[in-house]
Write a protein that holds these residues in place. Structure first.
Motif, PDB file in Angstrom:
ATOM      1  N   LEU A 196      22.790 -38.395 -40.384  1.00 13.21           N
ATOM      2  CA  LEU A 196      21.673 -37.893 -41.169  1.00 13.21           C
ATOM      3  C   LEU A 196      21.265 -39.013 -42.115  1.00 13.21           C
ATOM      4  O   LEU A 196      22.078 -39.502 -42.906  1.00 13.21           O
ATOM      5  CB  LEU A 196      22.068 -36.639 -41.959  1.00 13.21           C
ATOM      6  CG  LEU A 196      20.976 -36.075 -42.863  1.00 13.21           C
ATOM      7  CD1 LEU A 196      19.795 -35.560 -42.028  1.00 13.21           C
ATOM      8  CD2 LEU A 196      21.533 -34.964 -43.734  1.00 13.21           C
ATOM      9  N   ILE A 197      20.006 -39.427 -42.008  1.00 14.93           N
ATOM     10  CA  ILE A 197      19.466 -40.468 -42.876  1.00 14.93           C
ATOM     11  C   ILE A 197      18.488 -39.793 -43.828  1.00 14.93           C
ATOM     12  O   ILE A 197      17.563 -39.103 -43.391  1.00 14.93           O
ATOM     13  CB  ILE A 197      18.747 -41.564 -42.062  1.00 14.93           C
ATOM     14  CG1 ILE A 197      19.698 -42.174 -41.035  1.00 14.93           C
ATOM     15  CG2 ILE A 197      18.175 -42.631 -42.986  1.00 14.93           C
ATOM     16  CD1 ILE A 197      19.020 -43.099 -40.033  1.00 14.93           C
ATOM     17  N   THR A 198      18.685 -39.978 -45.130  1.00  9.28           N
ATOM     18  CA  THR A 198      17.813 -39.391 -46.138  1.00  9.28           C
ATOM     19  C   THR A 198      17.182 -40.514 -46.950  1.00  9.28           C
ATOM     20  O   THR A 198      17.889 -41.297 -47.591  1.00  9.28           O
ATOM     21  CB  THR A 198      18.595 -38.444 -47.071  1.00  9.28           C
ATOM     22  OG1 THR A 198      19.312 -37.495 -46.289  1.00  9.28           O
ATOM     23  CG2 THR A 198      17.655 -37.724 -48.027  1.00  9.28           C
ATOM     24  N   PHE A 199      15.874 -40.586 -46.909  1.00 13.16           N
ATOM     25  CA  PHE A 199      15.147 -41.624 -47.633  1.00 13.16           C
ATOM     26  C   PHE A 199      14.911 -41.188 -49.074  1.00 13.16           C
ATOM     27  O   PHE A 199      15.043 -40.017 -49.412  1.00 13.16           O
ATOM     28  CB  PHE A 199      13.831 -41.933 -46.920  1.00 13.16           C
ATOM     29  CG  PHE A 199      14.044 -42.524 -45.556  1.00 13.16           C
ATOM     30  CD1 PHE A 199      14.225 -43.888 -45.397  1.00 13.16           C
ATOM     31  CD2 PHE A 199      14.090 -41.716 -44.430  1.00 13.16           C
ATOM     32  CE1 PHE A 199      14.445 -44.438 -44.150  1.00 13.16           C
ATOM     33  CE2 PHE A 199      14.306 -42.254 -43.168  1.00 13.16           C
ATOM     34  CZ  PHE A 199      14.482 -43.616 -43.034  1.00 13.16           C
ATOM     35  N   SER A 200      14.553 -42.128 -49.940  1.00 11.61           N
ATOM     36  CA  SER A 200      14.400 -41.846 -51.367  1.00 11.61           C
ATOM     37  C   SER A 200      13.313 -40.814 -51.649  1.00 11.61           C
ATOM     38  O   SER A 200      13.339 -40.165 -52.692  1.00 11.61           O
ATOM     39  CB  SER A 200      14.140 -43.136 -52.141  1.00 11.61           C
ATOM     40  OG  SER A 200      13.025 -43.805 -51.612  1.00 11.61           O
ATOM     41  N   ASP A 201      12.349 -40.641 -50.741  1.00 15.68           N
ATOM     42  CA  ASP A 201      11.321 -39.617 -50.934  1.00 15.68           C
ATOM     43  C   ASP A 201      11.726 -38.276 -50.309  1.00 15.68           C
ATOM     44  O   ASP A 201      10.900 -37.404 -50.091  1.00 15.68           O
ATOM     45  CB  ASP A 201       9.979 -40.078 -50.367  1.00 15.68           C
ATOM     46  CG  ASP A 201      10.027 -40.353 -48.866  1.00 15.68           C
ATOM     47  OD1 ASP A 201      11.116 -40.233 -48.261  1.00 15.68           O
ATOM     48  OD2 ASP A 201       8.975 -40.694 -48.304  1.00 15.68           O
ATOM     49  N   SER A 202      12.995 -38.116 -49.997  1.00 12.96           N
ATOM     50  CA  SER A 202      13.618 -36.909 -49.450  1.00 12.96           C
ATOM     51  C   SER A 202      13.297 -36.638 -47.984  1.00 12.96           C
ATOM     52  O   SER A 202      13.661 -35.593 -47.456  1.00 12.96           O
ATOM     53  CB  SER A 202      13.272 -35.670 -50.284  1.00 12.96           C
ATOM     54  OG  SER A 202      13.760 -35.842 -51.596  1.00 12.96           O
ATOM     55  N   VAL A 203      12.615 -37.542 -47.300  1.00 17.25           N
ATOM     56  CA  VAL A 203      12.395 -37.400 -45.864  1.00 17.25           C
ATOM     57  C   VAL A 203      13.734 -37.596 -45.171  1.00 17.25           C
ATOM     58  O   VAL A 203      14.479 -38.526 -45.494  1.00 17.25           O
ATOM     59  CB  VAL A 203      11.348 -38.422 -45.354  1.00 17.25           C
ATOM     60  CG1 VAL A 203      11.269 -38.407 -43.837  1.00 17.25           C
ATOM     61  CG2 VAL A 203       9.995 -38.141 -45.966  1.00 17.25           C
ATOM     62  N   LYS A 204      14.041 -36.714 -44.199  1.00 15.37           N
ATOM     63  CA  LYS A 204      15.334 -36.774 -43.511  1.00 15.37           C
ATOM     64  C   LYS A 204      15.121 -37.026 -42.025  1.00 15.37           C
ATOM     65  O   LYS A 204      14.137 -36.582 -41.438  1.00 15.37           O
ATOM     66  CB  LYS A 204      16.104 -35.474 -43.700  1.00 15.37           C
ATOM     67  CG  LYS A 204      16.485 -35.229 -45.145  1.00 15.37           C
ATOM     68  CD  LYS A 204      17.267 -33.965 -45.305  1.00 15.37           C
ATOM     69  CE  LYS A 204      17.613 -33.788 -46.781  1.00 15.37           C
ATOM     70  NZ  LYS A 204      18.504 -32.683 -47.013  1.00 15.37           N
ATOM     71  N   TYR A 205      16.077 -37.737 -41.438  1.00 20.35           N
ATOM     72  CA  TYR A 205      16.051 -38.016 -40.002  1.00 20.35           C
ATOM     73  C   TYR A 205      17.453 -37.805 -39.449  1.00 20.35           C
ATOM     74  O   TYR A 205      18.417 -38.368 -39.971  1.00 20.35           O
ATOM     75  CB  TYR A 205      15.592 -39.446 -39.717  1.00 20.35           C
ATOM     76  CG  TYR A 205      15.602 -39.774 -38.250  1.00 20.35           C
ATOM     77  CD1 TYR A 205      14.534 -39.395 -37.440  1.00 20.35           C
ATOM     78  CD2 TYR A 205      16.684 -40.402 -37.663  1.00 20.35           C
ATOM     79  CE1 TYR A 205      14.555 -39.656 -36.080  1.00 20.35           C
ATOM     80  CE2 TYR A 205      16.709 -40.669 -36.299  1.00 20.35           C
ATOM     81  CZ  TYR A 205      15.646 -40.295 -35.520  1.00 20.35           C
ATOM     82  OH  TYR A 205      15.667 -40.542 -34.178  1.00 20.35           O
ATOM     83  N   GLU A 206      17.559 -36.978 -38.407  1.00 21.56           N
ATOM     84  CA  GLU A 206      18.845 -36.772 -37.741  1.00 21.56           C
ATOM     85  C   GLU A 206      18.874 -37.567 -36.457  1.00 21.56           C
ATOM     86  O   GLU A 206      17.881 -37.625 -35.732  1.00 21.56           O
ATOM     87  CB  GLU A 206      19.066 -35.288 -37.462  1.00 21.56           C
ATOM     88  CG  GLU A 206      19.289 -34.488 -38.736  1.00 21.56           C
ATOM     89  CD  GLU A 206      19.776 -33.085 -38.467  1.00 21.56           C
ATOM     90  OE1 GLU A 206      20.679 -32.923 -37.622  1.00 21.56           O
ATOM     91  OE2 GLU A 206      19.255 -32.164 -39.103  1.00 21.56           O
TER      92      GLU A 206
END
Length: 112
Positions: free
Chosen positions: A49-59
């Motif tokens: 799970l990758i969470t970017f600083s703007d809260s966008v998430k990618y699994e």
């Protein structure tokens, strides 16, 4: 005859130790944050799970790799590309070439 069986078994073992092999435990498992504030969670089941600083998430997925020269690293998928990120030695890279030359790596810090 015994030599042929031994050589065949040895080749089989060598093939199983490649990049695609899943192991019970990886030394890359855990959660870390990059200098830029991107949070990566590498799970034991090879998902991430990758969470970017703007809260966008990618699994996605990740895998532990060991090259022929005994270099150990992790490939982390992003946007459908399995080899998008390379993780080695506390740094995250965007290409194998950068990783091998320790160029342009982003420092990461594992959370406890």
């Amino acid at each position: 005859m015994k030599q042929t069986v031994f050589i065949g078994a040895l080749i089989g073992i060598l093939l199983l130790t490649g990049c695609g092999k899943k192991e019970e435990k990886h030394n890359f498992i855990g959660t870390f944050i990059t200098e830029n504030g991107v949070r990566f969670e590498l799970r034991a089941d090879s998902t991430t799970l990758i969470t970017f600083s703007d809260s966008v998430k990618y699994e996605g997925t990740w895998k532990s790799c060991k090259a022929e020269d005994h270099l150990e690293y992790a490939n982390i998928e992003f946007g459908g590309y399995q080899e998008y990120y390379y993780l080695k030695g506390g740094k995250l890279y965007r290409s194998e070439r950068e990783m091998r030359h320790d160029a342009l790596g982003t420092k990461v810090k594992y959370q406890e």
